[in-house]
Write an enzyme that holds these catalytic residues in place. Structure first.
Site, short mmCIF file in Angstrom:
data_model
loop_
_atom_site.label_atom_id
_atom_site.label_comp_id
_atom_site.label_asym_id
_atom_site.label_seq_id
_atom_site.Cartn_x
_atom_site.Cartn_y
_atom_site.Cartn_z
N HIS A 105 24.79 -4.09 28.87
CA HIS A 105 24.34 -3.48 30.14
C HIS A 105 23.51 -4.43 30.99
O HIS A 105 23.31 -4.18 32.17
CB HIS A 105 23.47 -2.26 29.86
CG HIS A 105 24.10 -1.24 28.98
ND1 HIS A 105 25.36 -0.75 29.19
CD2 HIS A 105 23.64 -0.61 27.87
CE1 HIS A 105 25.64 0.14 28.24
NE2 HIS A 105 24.62 0.23 27.43
N CYS A 127 27.48 -8.26 29.64
CA CYS A 127 28.92 -8.40 29.87
C CYS A 127 29.15 -9.18 31.17
O CYS A 127 28.49 -8.90 32.18
CB CYS A 127 29.56 -7.02 29.96
SG CYS A 127 31.32 -7.16 30.34
N HIS A 155 20.59 5.06 33.77
CA HIS A 155 21.38 4.25 32.84
C HIS A 155 20.85 2.82 32.84
O HIS A 155 20.54 2.26 33.89
CB HIS A 155 22.86 4.28 33.26
CG HIS A 155 23.76 3.69 32.22
ND1 HIS A 155 23.94 2.33 32.09
CD2 HIS A 155 24.51 4.26 31.24
CE1 HIS A 155 24.77 2.09 31.09
NE2 HIS A 155 25.13 3.26 30.56
N GLU A 157 22.18 -0.05 32.64
CA GLU A 157 22.87 -1.01 33.52
C GLU A 157 22.37 -0.87 34.95
O GLU A 157 22.16 -1.86 35.66
CB GLU A 157 24.39 -0.78 33.46
CG GLU A 157 25.15 -1.75 34.37
CD GLU A 157 26.63 -1.43 34.45
OE1 GLU A 157 27.21 -0.90 33.47
OE2 GLU A 157 27.23 -1.72 35.50
N CYS A 222 34.63 -2.22 36.17
CA CYS A 222 35.23 -3.30 35.38
C CYS A 222 36.69 -3.01 35.06
O CYS A 222 37.13 -1.86 35.06
CB CYS A 222 34.42 -3.57 34.12
SG CYS A 222 34.84 -2.48 32.76
N SER A 250 27.36 7.35 25.57
CA SER A 250 28.16 6.27 26.16
C SER A 250 28.69 6.72 27.52
O SER A 250 29.47 7.67 27.62
CB SER A 250 29.32 5.93 25.22
OG SER A 250 30.38 5.34 25.95
N SER A 294 33.11 1.59 23.60
CA SER A 294 32.18 1.24 22.52
C SER A 294 32.55 1.96 21.22
O SER A 294 31.73 2.08 20.32
CB SER A 294 30.75 1.59 22.93
OG SER A 294 30.70 2.90 23.48
#
Ligand code: SF4
Length: 313
Positions: A105, A127, A155, A157, A222, A250, A294
């Site tokens: 994240h 990532c 979150h 990220e 992504c 998740s 994940s």
């Protein structure tokens, strides 16, 4: 005219290995009169595999103890087995550890600076898709855009992205959350949490277009998310029941479940095969299985085996 490297409109060249365009075929297995179909794209993505590899390498040679800043992925069983191998989970920068792993994240740049200033060995497993979103957010801020981040407010990220976008950045979960009057007549730049849906981004862009003086939208969803979402939707169209496997915390798994649920109301999000209920399968000729980015292969396999047992009864 060509843009310069500093121009936020210039696309990042991909610095990661994208998954193959077509990918694997769906897998079909049969039990009793029921067919179980596993989505073409399901389970670990490139970023998660990379983060787990970097964690394994850190365990072998990096200064101990090794810790991850937050759970390395949103999957309790994987985090538990890493803990058994000595990987601790910490929730802030601490000098009690030798190596600190930044998970997929990513984090705000000041977190990494703080860790380095305390002489920790930092393994950055952010990532590369998230790194692109971070760079775009920073470029937009430096170029004077009002930055809008589309994502879940709490979150990790999104919290990290805010560190790149600056304190004035606006975080919204969907178009309805936009502070329209604050953005009216301004140059507005948008970045997106990597696991959002295209539909959510489209709705946001449509709302902003007539409001902003200039609108620059980076679709930072992504590649792995898009492939898993479209494969899950394709599957949900064709089956009677969908089982989505993955951690409840998740974001990308929860989004898969939401998308499937909108197409096939008989959708169930489970963390492990033990949660499957025989009544979910009543009258179902085809059961679809998909999994978040994940979710380990073993959990997908355990789910397929449990479904086979239930259908074969
Ligand atoms: S879901 Fe996408 S952004 Fe997140 S780790 Fe996987 S590849 Fe990276």
């Amino acid at each position: 005219m060509h843009g310069s490297e500093d121009d936020p409109a210039v696309q990042d060249s991909a610095s990661y290995d994208e998954e193959p365009e077509r990918g694997p075929e769906r897998r079909h297995v049969h039990a009793g009169g029921t067919e179980i179909v596993v989505a073409r794209y399901a389970g670990y993505c490139y970023g998660v595999e990379r983060a787990l590899r970097l964690t394994g390498e850190a365990l072998e040679g990096a200064p101990a103890p090794v810790a991850t800043l937050g759970p390395i992925i949103h999957n309790p069983s994987v985090v538990g087995s890493l803990e058994e191998r000595g990987v601790r989970v910490v929730d802030d920068v601490t000098t009690d550890v030798g190596t600190l792993i930044v998970r997929t994240h990513g984090v705000s740049p000041d977190v990494i600076a703080r860790a380095r200033s305390r002489r920790l060995n930092v393994v950055d497993a952010t990532c590369p898709f998230v790194s692109v979103a971070q760079r775009k957010a920073a470029q937009l801020r430096e170029a004077g855009y009002a930055v809008v981040i589309l994502g879940e407010r709490d979150h990790p990220e999104v919290v990290g992205l805010q560190g790149f976008a600056g304190a004035d950045a606006v975080v919204v979960e969907d178009a309805s959350g936009l502070p329209v009057e604050r953005l009216r007549g301004r140059r507005v730049g948008v970045v997106v949490q990597t696991t959002q849906t295209r539909a959510n981004l489209s709705a946001l862009a449509a709302e902003l277009a007539p409001v902003a003086r200039e609108l620059l939208v980076f679709n930072t969803v992504c590649d792995a998310t898009e492939k898993r979402q479209s494969a899950a939707c394709e599957l949900a169209e064709e089956v009677d029941v969908v089982v989505v496997v993955g951690g409840r915390n998740s974001a990308n798994t929860a989004r898969l479940a939401q998308l499937c649920q909108a197409i096939e109301p008989r959708t169930h999000h489970i963390e492990s095969a033990a949660e499957l209920r025989p009544e979910w399968l009543e009258g179902a000729a085809r059961v679809g299985v998909t999994a978040g980015a994940s979710t380990p292969d073993e959990e997908i396999e355990a789910t397929v085996r449990a479904l086979l047992d239930l259908c074969g009864e």
